[in-house]
Write a protein that holds these residues in place. Structure first.
Motif, PDB file in Angstrom:
ATOM      1  N   PHE A  19       6.214  -1.676  -0.672  1.00  0.00           N
ATOM      2  CA  PHE A  19       5.831  -0.879   0.497  1.00  0.00           C
ATOM      3  C   PHE A  19       5.049  -1.723   1.498  1.00  0.00           C
ATOM      4  CE2 PHE A  19       6.114   2.576  -2.759  1.00  0.00           C
ATOM      5  CZ  PHE A  19       7.186   3.233  -2.192  1.00  0.00           C
ATOM      6  N   LYS A  27       4.369  -0.627   5.690  1.00  0.00           N
ATOM      7  CA  LYS A  27       3.626   0.256   6.592  1.00  0.00           C
ATOM      8  C   LYS A  27       4.093   1.704   6.427  1.00  0.00           C
ATOM      9  CE  LYS A  27       2.861  -3.324  10.091  1.00  0.00           C
ATOM     10  NZ  LYS A  27       3.045  -3.709  11.514  1.00  0.00           N
ATOM     11  N   THR A  28       3.225   2.637   6.848  1.00  0.00           N
ATOM     12  CA  THR A  28       3.507   4.060   6.692  1.00  0.00           C
ATOM     13  C   THR A  28       3.548   4.745   8.053  1.00  0.00           C
ATOM     14  OG1 THR A  28       2.396   4.073   4.544  1.00  0.00           O
ATOM     15  CG2 THR A  28       2.763   6.206   5.592  1.00  0.00           C
ATOM     16  N   TYR A  29       4.545   5.603   8.243  1.00  0.00           N
ATOM     17  CA  TYR A  29       4.691   6.396   9.463  1.00  0.00           C
ATOM     18  C   TYR A  29       4.890   7.863   9.080  1.00  0.00           C
ATOM     19  CZ  TYR A  29       5.646   1.824  11.603  1.00  0.00           C
ATOM     20  OH  TYR A  29       5.557   0.525  12.012  1.00  0.00           O
ATOM     21  N   TYR A  30       4.410   8.775   9.933  1.00  0.00           N
ATOM     22  CA  TYR A  30       4.618  10.202   9.707  1.00  0.00           C
ATOM     23  C   TYR A  30       5.882  10.649  10.432  1.00  0.00           C
ATOM     24  CZ  TYR A  30      -0.207  10.190   8.071  1.00  0.00           C
ATOM     25  OH  TYR A  30      -1.360   9.928   7.390  1.00  0.00           O
ATOM     26  N   THR A  78      13.696   1.503   4.367  1.00  0.00           N
ATOM     27  CA  THR A  78      12.612   2.475   4.366  1.00  0.00           C
ATOM     28  C   THR A  78      12.771   3.463   3.216  1.00  0.00           C
ATOM     29  OG1 THR A  78      13.801   4.016   5.820  1.00  0.00           O
ATOM     30  CG2 THR A  78      12.414   2.356   6.875  1.00  0.00           C
ATOM     31  N   GLU A  92       6.733  11.361   4.934  1.00  0.00           N
ATOM     32  CA  GLU A  92       6.228  10.045   5.276  1.00  0.00           C
ATOM     33  C   GLU A  92       7.343   9.027   5.160  1.00  0.00           C
ATOM     34  OE1 GLU A  92       1.587  10.451   3.717  1.00  0.00           O
ATOM     35  OE2 GLU A  92       3.026   9.183   2.666  1.00  0.00           O
ATOM     36  N   HIS A 139       7.987   5.012   4.762  1.00  0.00           N
ATOM     37  CA  HIS A 139       7.387   3.728   4.428  1.00  0.00           C
ATOM     38  C   HIS A 139       8.395   2.612   4.688  1.00  0.00           C
ATOM     39  CE1 HIS A 139       4.078   5.779   2.300  1.00  0.00           C
ATOM     40  NE2 HIS A 139       5.018   6.594   1.852  1.00  0.00           N
TER      41      HIS A 139
END
Length: 269
Positions: free
Chosen positions: A17, A19-22, A61, A71, A73
């Motif tokens: 993993f 980065k994380t995005y909503y 992703t 979410e 990732h």
């Protein structure tokens, strides 16, 4: 972006993993489909794998359900993850451990277990830098402390180290070092005794004043109280007192720094 398949989250190593995005629904008409996917992924414990392009680059992703929303990732490709055995030297190949060693280590982990509270952890280095800048602008004198020097442990026996660490966790204080035998200890103690008074004269040895006894007793009580605190509690006190370099200190070093901060400063004569 389209989902190519679903995998168990437990099968994905966290090292992949990035980065994380909503993610949110495109519009009100997609809210039911969005809620259905959130619920289904949460119950299944799976994540959807998808490929998509962004800023001229293609990304792998994983879409998962967390906290009632989706979410996304971004992930590393397999050839981007380095082999630790080729990057880190002196890794143990296969070490034989006794059941007692494993049991003692597990007990130590259990004794030091704390509750995960993310709000209690923050970047103390950035806070220190901001405070230094503010003090500099205000014209205040800046004193930089290197913190207490780490003590040499000379640990050789793994079981002995684990036992002493476990005893430390139970008592909440620093572990006792193994006692060393000193043949000349008795002779040195005898030589240091004061000679008995002769000729009926009284000894000139002075007794400690009540104020000094009270100070020593209060200091010992303070050390005992600190020794009963966990590392997280010691770190919180160190943060409240703005002790420098606290983020790099061990539990014993935090306790020593707090004890040193709590000692009354002597007035210049």
């Amino acid at each position: 972006m389209y989902i190519a398949g679903f995998v168990d989250l437990a099968d994905v190593d966290p090292i992949f993993f990035d980065k994380t995005y909503y993610l949110g629904p495109r519009g009100k008409e997609y809210q039911k489909v969005y809620a259905l996917l959130v619920e289904a992924l949460e119950h299944a414990g799976k994540a959807g794998l998808a490929m998509f392009a962004m800023r001229g680059k293609e990304y792998l992703t994983a879409v998962r359900s967390e906290g009632g929303l989706l979410e996304l990732h971004t992930m590393h490709f397999a050839d981007e993850v380095r082999d630790p055995h080729s990057e880190v030297g002196d890794l143990p190949e296969k070490v034989k451990l006794s059941r007692q060693e494993i049991k003692t280590a597990e007990q130590l982990i259990g004794m030091l277990a704390i509750e995960w509270k993310p709000d209690e952890w923050h970047d103390t280095y950035e806070e220190q830098v901001k405070k230094l800048v503010q003090d500099k602008l205000a014209g205040r004198q800046i004193a930089v402390s290197a913190g207490p020097a780490p003590e040499a442990t000379n640990v050789v026996d793994l079981m002995d180290a684990l036992r002493r660490s476990l005893e430390t966790a139970r008592k909440g204080g620093p572990a006792e070092e193994p006692k060393k035998t000193r043949p000349d200890r008795t002779l040195a103690a005898r030589a240091s005794r004061s000679p008995k008074p002769t000729g009926g004269k009284k000894s000139t040895a002075t007794k400690a004043s009540p104020a000094a006894k009270t100070t020593k007793r209060a200091s010992a009580t303070g050390k005992q109280q600190l020794s009963q605190l966990t590392m997280a509690e010691l770190y919180k006190r160190a943060t409240d007192l703005d002790i420098p370099h606290r983020s790099t200190m061990t539990r014993d070093e935090l306790q020593q720094a707090l004890e040193h901060t709590g000692q009354p400063r002597r007035k210049a004569s």
